[in-house]
Design a protein around this motif. Structure first.
Motif, PDB file in Angstrom:
ATOM      1  N   SER A  82      35.607 -21.301  25.717  1.00 17.29           N
ATOM      2  CA  SER A  82      34.877 -21.968  24.642  1.00 17.29           C
ATOM      3  C   SER A  82      35.713 -23.108  24.064  1.00 17.29           C
TER       4      SER A  82
ATOM      5  N   GLU B 211      35.321 -26.039  26.348  1.00 12.09           N
ATOM      6  CA  GLU B 211      33.994 -26.629  26.145  1.00 12.09           C
ATOM      7  C   GLU B 211      33.959 -27.481  24.881  1.00 12.09           C
TER       8      GLU B 211
ATOM      9  N   GLU C 226      32.900 -31.444  24.665  1.00  5.75           N
ATOM     10  CA  GLU C 226      31.885 -31.916  23.724  1.00  5.75           C
ATOM     11  C   GLU C 226      32.460 -33.012  22.814  1.00  5.75           C
TER      12      GLU C 226
ATOM     13  N   ILE D 260      26.566 -28.459  26.949  1.00  2.00           N
ATOM     14  CA  ILE D 260      27.141 -27.877  25.731  1.00  2.00           C
ATOM     15  C   ILE D 260      26.537 -28.542  24.496  1.00  2.00           C
TER      16      ILE D 260
ATOM     17  N   HIS E 213      24.307 -26.846  21.521  1.00  2.00           N
ATOM     18  CA  HIS E 213      24.710 -26.987  20.120  1.00  2.00           C
ATOM     19  C   HIS E 213      23.572 -27.572  19.284  1.00  2.00           C
TER      20      HIS E 213
ATOM     21  N   GLU F 189      26.999 -21.445  20.544  1.00  2.00           N
ATOM     22  CA  GLU F 189      26.740 -22.188  21.784  1.00  2.00           C
ATOM     23  C   GLU F 189      27.513 -21.632  22.969  1.00  2.00           C
ATOM     24  N   HIS F 190      28.624 -20.970  22.699  1.00  2.00           N
ATOM     25  CA  HIS F 190      29.464 -20.432  23.772  1.00  2.00           C
ATOM     26  C   HIS F 190      29.125 -18.996  24.131  1.00  2.00           C
TER      27      HIS F 190
END
Length: 151
Positions: free
Chosen positions: A4, A7, A11, A73, A77, A102-103
């Motif tokens: 995460s 990620e 993002e 991602i 979100h 989101e993760h």
């Protein structure tokens, strides 16, 4: 499989490159509230994994693979943030909570949340039940008398 944390970096890099046209270690550190040495270490790992191209003193760019993952991602979100705001979560909290969610959520869950958000947003008229829900959040009572339990 990306962590995460990784990620979040993708993002942030996507957002920075969309806003400024580039991303530097310093920019990413500010965006994620991290120290530059930590950012440098993660960016090097993302470069080794093929998600970014990192050239010292020139900045960081997303590869096609990185851009694709970053957009996934970001979409997750944005979808979760819209949903949370739809149910009266304040924007700053919705943004923070969407980052966490989101993760962790299964893709099927995200898909159905996205469908729900799209369904509500494309309804011919603003759904009255959303107004009712807002009122319920304020006072804990359903505004439709006929739906209240009989005492």
């Amino acid at each position: 499989m990306l962590s995460s944390k990784a990620e979040d970096y993708l993002e942030a890099i996507l957002k920075l490159t969309e806003d400024k046209g580039y991303a530097r270690i310093k920019d990413i550190a500010e965006a994620l509230n991290r120290r530059p040495p930590s950012v440098n270490e993660m960016v090097k790992r993302l470069d080794e994994m093929g998600y970014v191209v990192y050239r010292k003193y020139e900045g960081i760019t997303l590869t096609d693979k990185g851009r694709k993952r970053a957009h996934i991602i970001k979409d997750r979100h944005d979808t979760l943030k819209k949903f949370l705001m739809m149910i009266n979560v304040p924007e700053n909290i919705a943004d923070k909570d969407a980052c966490t969610m989101e993760h962790e959520l299964d893709e099927t869950t995200i898909k159905n949340v996205r469908n729900f958000v799209d369904f509500v947003n494309t309804a011919p008229e603003f759904p009255r039940w959303l107004e009712h829900f807002e009122q319920f959040c304020i006072n804990g009572k359903h505004p439709c008398k006929h739906l209240r339990k009989r005492e």
